[in-house]
Design an enzyme around this catalytic site. Structure first.
Site, mmCIF file in Angstrom:
data_model
loop_
_atom_site.group_PDB
_atom_site.id
_atom_site.type_symbol
_atom_site.label_atom_id
_atom_site.label_comp_id
_atom_site.label_asym_id
_atom_site.label_seq_id
_atom_site.Cartn_x
_atom_site.Cartn_y
_atom_site.Cartn_z
ATOM 1 N N HIS A 1 -3.384 -5.728 2.657
ATOM 2 C CA HIS A 1 -2.998 -5.896 4.053
ATOM 3 C C HIS A 1 -3.664 -7.189 4.514
ATOM 4 O O HIS A 1 -4.180 -7.950 3.734
ATOM 5 C CB HIS A 1 -3.566 -4.745 4.897
ATOM 6 C CG HIS A 1 -3.091 -3.389 4.505
ATOM 7 N ND1 HIS A 1 -1.890 -2.877 4.917
ATOM 8 C CD2 HIS A 1 -3.674 -2.416 3.771
ATOM 9 C CE1 HIS A 1 -1.755 -1.639 4.457
ATOM 10 N NE2 HIS A 1 -2.820 -1.334 3.748
ATOM 11 N N CYS B 1 0.818 -1.213 0.000
ATOM 12 C CA CYS B 1 0.000 0.000 0.000
ATOM 13 C C CYS B 1 0.859 1.274 0.000
ATOM 14 O O CYS B 1 1.463 1.594 -1.020
ATOM 15 C CB CYS B 1 -0.980 -0.062 1.163
ATOM 16 S SG CYS B 1 -2.390 1.028 0.939
HETATM 17 N N1 GLN Z 1 -2.165 6.646 2.799
HETATM 18 C C1 GLN Z 1 -2.240 5.842 1.615
HETATM 19 C C2 GLN Z 1 -3.616 5.876 1.002
HETATM 20 O O1 GLN Z 1 -4.575 6.187 1.647
HETATM 21 C C3 GLN Z 1 -1.824 4.424 1.926
HETATM 22 C C4 GLN Z 1 -2.748 3.710 2.867
HETATM 23 C C5 GLN Z 1 -2.275 2.372 3.322
HETATM 24 O O2 GLN Z 1 -1.072 2.106 3.386
HETATM 25 N N2 GLN Z 1 -3.216 1.522 3.695
HETATM 26 O O3 GLN Z 1 -3.746 5.567 -0.162
#
Ligand code: GLN
Length: 242
Positions: free
Chosen positions: A190, A93
Protein backbone atom coordinates in the site's frame (compact mmCIF):
# COMPACT_ATOMS: atom_id res chain seq x y z
CA UNK A 1 -5.61 7.61 -27.26
CA UNK A 2 -8.05 6.34 -24.69
CA UNK A 3 -7.92 3.56 -22.08
CA UNK A 4 -10.56 2.19 -19.77
CA UNK A 5 -9.72 1.21 -16.20
CA UNK A 6 -12.13 -0.86 -14.13
CA UNK A 7 -11.78 -0.09 -10.44
CA UNK A 8 -13.41 -2.92 -8.49
CA UNK A 9 -15.18 -2.25 -5.18
CA UNK A 10 -13.72 1.23 -4.53
CA UNK A 11 -16.28 1.59 -1.72
CA UNK A 12 -15.04 -1.48 0.15
CA UNK A 13 -11.48 -2.23 -0.93
CA UNK A 14 -9.40 0.86 -0.31
CA UNK A 15 -6.79 0.81 2.44
CA UNK A 16 -3.83 3.05 3.27
CA UNK A 17 -4.16 5.28 0.23
CA UNK A 18 -4.87 2.59 -2.39
CA UNK A 19 -7.07 5.05 -4.30
CA UNK A 20 -3.86 7.02 -4.97
CA UNK A 21 -2.91 4.32 -7.47
CA UNK A 22 -5.88 5.20 -9.63
CA UNK A 23 -5.04 8.91 -9.38
CA UNK A 24 -1.41 8.17 -10.36
CA UNK A 25 -2.51 6.14 -13.39
CA UNK A 26 -4.94 8.87 -14.43
CA UNK A 27 -2.28 11.59 -14.12
CA UNK A 28 0.47 9.67 -15.87
CA UNK A 29 -1.91 8.97 -18.73
CA UNK A 30 -3.01 12.61 -18.84
CA UNK A 31 0.61 13.81 -19.02
CA UNK A 32 0.95 11.65 -22.12
CA UNK A 33 -2.24 12.90 -23.73
CA UNK A 34 -4.07 9.62 -22.99
CA UNK A 35 -7.63 9.80 -21.67
CA UNK A 36 -7.97 7.21 -18.88
CA UNK A 37 -11.64 6.56 -18.28
CA UNK A 38 -12.40 5.10 -14.86
CA UNK A 39 -15.36 2.79 -14.27
CA UNK A 40 -16.10 2.26 -10.58
CA UNK A 41 -17.56 -1.22 -10.23
CA UNK A 42 -19.51 -1.65 -6.99
CA UNK A 43 -21.70 -4.48 -8.23
CA UNK A 44 -20.48 -7.12 -10.63
CA UNK A 45 -23.93 -8.09 -11.94
CA UNK A 46 -23.69 -8.32 -15.72
CA UNK A 47 -20.18 -6.90 -15.80
CA UNK A 48 -18.16 -7.92 -18.85
CA UNK A 49 -14.47 -7.25 -19.07
CA UNK A 50 -14.35 -7.06 -22.88
CA UNK A 51 -14.05 -3.23 -22.82
CA UNK A 52 -11.62 -3.18 -19.95
CA UNK A 53 -8.02 -2.23 -20.78
CA UNK A 54 -6.75 -2.43 -17.22
CA UNK A 55 -8.18 -3.24 -13.82
CA UNK A 56 -7.46 -2.41 -10.21
CA UNK A 57 -8.45 -4.03 -6.91
CA UNK A 58 -7.35 -2.51 -3.60
CA UNK A 59 -6.94 -4.01 -0.16
CA UNK A 60 -9.53 -4.56 2.54
CA UNK A 61 -10.11 -5.73 6.07
CA UNK A 62 -11.24 -9.33 6.58
CA UNK A 63 -14.78 -8.03 7.01
CA UNK A 64 -14.79 -6.17 3.72
CA UNK A 65 -13.18 -9.12 1.98
CA UNK A 66 -16.04 -11.35 3.17
CA UNK A 67 -18.52 -8.95 1.58
CA UNK A 68 -16.57 -8.61 -1.68
CA UNK A 69 -16.04 -12.37 -2.12
CA UNK A 70 -19.56 -12.98 -3.37
CA UNK A 71 -19.38 -10.13 -5.87
CA UNK A 72 -16.08 -11.34 -7.31
CA UNK A 73 -17.21 -14.95 -7.59
CA UNK A 74 -19.89 -13.87 -10.09
CA UNK A 75 -17.31 -12.83 -12.68
CA UNK A 76 -14.62 -15.34 -11.90
CA UNK A 77 -14.43 -16.63 -15.48
CA UNK A 78 -14.31 -13.11 -16.90
CA UNK A 79 -11.36 -12.34 -14.66
CA UNK A 80 -9.54 -15.47 -15.70
CA UNK A 81 -9.96 -14.82 -19.42
CA UNK A 82 -8.82 -11.21 -19.03
CA UNK A 83 -5.71 -12.19 -17.13
CA UNK A 84 -4.88 -14.99 -19.57
CA UNK A 85 -5.34 -12.52 -22.45
CA UNK A 86 -2.72 -10.25 -20.88
CA UNK A 87 -4.96 -7.45 -19.60
CA UNK A 88 -2.78 -5.50 -17.15
CA UNK A 89 -4.02 -5.43 -13.59
CA UNK A 90 -2.85 -4.20 -10.22
CA UNK A 91 -4.20 -6.00 -7.19
CA UNK A 92 -3.22 -4.98 -3.68
CA UNK A 93 -3.12 -7.08 -0.53
CA UNK A 94 -6.73 -8.29 -0.03
CA UNK A 95 -7.25 -7.78 -3.78
CA UNK A 96 -4.17 -9.90 -4.48
CA UNK A 97 -5.30 -12.62 -2.05
CA UNK A 98 -8.59 -12.96 -3.99
CA UNK A 99 -6.79 -14.30 -7.06
CA UNK A 100 -5.71 -17.47 -5.34
CA UNK A 101 -7.58 -20.55 -4.14
CA UNK A 102 -8.53 -19.20 -0.74
CA UNK A 103 -7.79 -16.77 2.04
CA UNK A 104 -8.12 -18.08 5.57
CA UNK A 105 -8.91 -15.18 7.90
CA UNK A 106 -7.54 -14.85 11.39
CA UNK A 107 -10.83 -16.28 12.69
CA UNK A 108 -10.31 -19.41 10.63
CA UNK A 109 -12.98 -18.56 8.02
CA UNK A 110 -11.92 -19.85 4.63
CA UNK A 111 -12.95 -17.33 1.96
CA UNK A 112 -12.90 -18.95 -1.46
CA UNK A 113 -10.68 -17.08 -3.91
CA UNK A 114 -11.26 -16.73 -7.62
CA UNK A 115 -8.97 -19.69 -8.13
CA UNK A 116 -7.38 -18.00 -11.11
CA UNK A 117 -3.91 -18.81 -9.92
CA UNK A 118 -2.60 -21.65 -7.96
CA UNK A 119 -1.79 -20.19 -4.54
CA UNK A 120 -3.28 -19.69 -1.13
CA UNK A 121 -3.12 -17.28 1.80
CA UNK A 122 -3.52 -17.96 5.49
CA UNK A 123 -3.58 -15.77 8.55
CA UNK A 124 -2.18 -17.32 11.70
CA UNK A 125 -4.05 -16.82 14.94
CA UNK A 126 -1.11 -16.46 17.27
CA UNK A 127 1.29 -14.81 14.85
CA UNK A 128 1.72 -11.05 14.58
CA UNK A 129 0.40 -9.05 11.63
CA UNK A 130 3.07 -8.09 9.15
CA UNK A 131 3.18 -4.31 9.44
CA UNK A 132 5.61 -1.58 8.42
CA UNK A 133 7.48 0.12 5.63
CA UNK A 134 8.86 -2.23 3.02
CA UNK A 135 11.72 -2.14 0.52
CA UNK A 136 11.89 -4.59 -2.37
CA UNK A 137 14.73 -4.95 -4.85
CA UNK A 138 13.22 -5.79 -8.19
CA UNK A 139 15.12 -6.75 -11.35
CA UNK A 140 12.32 -5.39 -13.44
CA UNK A 141 11.35 -2.24 -11.57
CA UNK A 142 14.36 -1.23 -9.44
CA UNK A 143 13.80 -0.34 -5.78
CA UNK A 144 10.13 -0.58 -4.87
CA UNK A 145 8.99 1.08 -1.64
CA UNK A 146 5.66 0.96 0.17
CA UNK A 147 3.81 0.11 3.34
CA UNK A 148 2.35 -3.26 4.31
CA UNK A 149 -0.21 -4.32 6.91
CA UNK A 150 -1.58 -7.83 6.58
CA UNK A 151 -2.27 -10.90 8.62
CA UNK A 152 -2.37 -13.19 5.57
CA UNK A 153 0.73 -15.08 4.48
CA UNK A 154 0.76 -15.94 0.77
CA UNK A 155 2.63 -18.92 -0.64
CA UNK A 156 3.24 -19.48 -4.36
CA UNK A 157 5.79 -20.51 -6.98
CA UNK A 158 5.06 -17.83 -9.59
CA UNK A 159 7.42 -15.03 -10.51
CA UNK A 160 7.57 -12.36 -7.84
CA UNK A 161 8.23 -8.63 -7.95
CA UNK A 162 11.55 -9.17 -6.21
CA UNK A 163 13.47 -9.70 -3.00
CA UNK A 164 12.46 -8.13 0.28
CA UNK A 165 15.32 -6.10 1.78
CA UNK A 166 13.29 -4.55 4.61
CA UNK A 167 9.89 -5.83 5.74
CA UNK A 168 8.03 -9.07 5.01
CA UNK A 169 6.27 -9.25 1.62
CA UNK A 170 4.36 -12.40 0.70
CA UNK A 171 4.91 -14.15 4.02
CA UNK A 172 7.26 -14.20 6.99
CA UNK A 173 9.40 -16.91 5.51
CA UNK A 174 10.94 -16.57 2.02
CA UNK A 175 11.67 -12.82 1.65
CA UNK A 176 9.87 -12.54 -1.67
CA UNK A 177 7.23 -9.99 -2.50
CA UNK A 178 4.25 -10.05 -4.80
CA UNK A 179 3.42 -11.93 -7.92
CA UNK A 180 3.82 -11.31 -11.62
CA UNK A 181 1.82 -13.36 -14.08
CA UNK A 182 1.28 -12.18 -17.67
CA UNK A 183 0.52 -8.50 -17.02
CA UNK A 184 -1.04 -9.07 -13.64
CA UNK A 185 0.71 -7.66 -10.60
CA UNK A 186 -0.26 -8.83 -7.12
CA UNK A 187 1.43 -7.02 -4.25
CA UNK A 188 1.20 -6.36 -0.53
CA UNK A 189 2.34 -2.78 -0.99
CA UNK A 190 0.00 0.00 0.00
CA UNK A 191 1.17 3.52 0.52
CA UNK A 192 -0.01 3.80 -2.31
CA UNK A 193 2.52 1.93 -4.43
CA UNK A 194 2.31 3.69 -7.81
CA UNK A 195 3.08 7.38 -7.12
CA UNK A 196 6.53 6.65 -5.72
CA UNK A 197 7.25 3.68 -7.95
CA UNK A 198 6.61 5.14 -11.40
CA UNK A 199 8.22 2.20 -13.21
CA UNK A 200 5.43 -0.03 -11.94
CA UNK A 201 2.76 2.48 -13.01
CA UNK A 202 4.26 2.81 -16.48
CA UNK A 203 4.52 -0.96 -16.89
CA UNK A 204 0.72 -1.17 -16.53
CA UNK A 205 0.01 1.76 -18.85
CA UNK A 206 2.41 0.50 -21.49
CA UNK A 207 0.96 -3.01 -21.40
CA UNK A 208 -2.54 -1.57 -21.89
CA UNK A 209 -1.39 0.57 -24.82
CA UNK A 210 0.51 -2.36 -26.39
CA UNK A 211 -2.64 -4.49 -26.20
CA UNK A 212 -4.94 -1.84 -27.58
CA UNK A 213 -2.85 0.12 -30.06
CA UNK A 214 0.23 -1.97 -30.81
CA UNK A 215 1.92 0.71 -32.85
CA UNK A 216 2.16 4.08 -31.09
CA UNK A 217 4.78 6.43 -29.74
CA UNK A 218 5.58 5.87 -26.06
CA UNK A 219 6.18 9.16 -24.29
CA UNK A 220 8.66 8.94 -21.40
CA UNK A 221 8.01 11.28 -18.48
CA UNK A 222 10.40 13.13 -16.23
CA UNK A 223 10.31 11.34 -12.88
CA UNK A 224 12.53 13.58 -10.75
CA UNK A 225 10.07 14.20 -7.95
CA UNK A 226 8.89 10.59 -7.90
CA UNK A 227 12.44 9.28 -7.58
CA UNK A 228 13.35 11.82 -4.88
CA UNK A 229 10.48 10.33 -2.84
CA UNK A 230 11.51 6.78 -3.72
CA UNK A 231 15.22 7.34 -2.92
CA UNK A 232 14.39 9.07 0.33
CA UNK A 233 12.52 5.99 1.52
CA UNK A 234 15.22 3.62 0.25
CA UNK A 235 17.90 5.50 2.22
CA UNK A 236 15.75 5.75 5.32
CA UNK A 237 14.96 2.05 5.29
CA UNK A 238 18.51 0.93 4.52
CA UNK A 239 19.79 2.91 7.51
CA UNK A 240 17.80 0.61 9.75
CA UNK A 241 19.40 -2.56 8.41
CA UNK A 242 21.96 -3.72 10.90
N1 GLN B 1 -7.41 -8.65 5.45
C1 GLN B 1 -6.24 -9.09 4.76
C2 GLN B 1 -5.13 -9.45 5.72
O1 GLN B 1 -5.11 -9.02 6.83
C3 GLN B 1 -5.79 -8.04 3.78
C4 GLN B 1 -5.33 -6.76 4.43
C5 GLN B 1 -5.04 -5.65 3.48
O2 GLN B 1 -5.61 -5.56 2.39
N2 GLN B 1 -4.18 -4.74 3.91
O3 GLN B 1 -4.23 -10.17 5.33
Amino acid sequence: MELKLYHFMPDKLNLYGDIGNVIALKKRCEWRGINLKIENITSTDGVKLSNCDMFFIGGGSDREQCIATEQFSKIKNEFKSAIEAGVPALTICGGYQFLGEYYKTVDGVKLPGLNILNFYTESKKDAPRLIGNILVESEMFGNIVGFENHGGRTYHNYNTLGNVIVGFGNNDYNKKEGLLYNNLIGTYLHGPILPKNPNVADYLIKAALDNKYGDYEWKPLENNIEFIANNHMVELLKKNIK
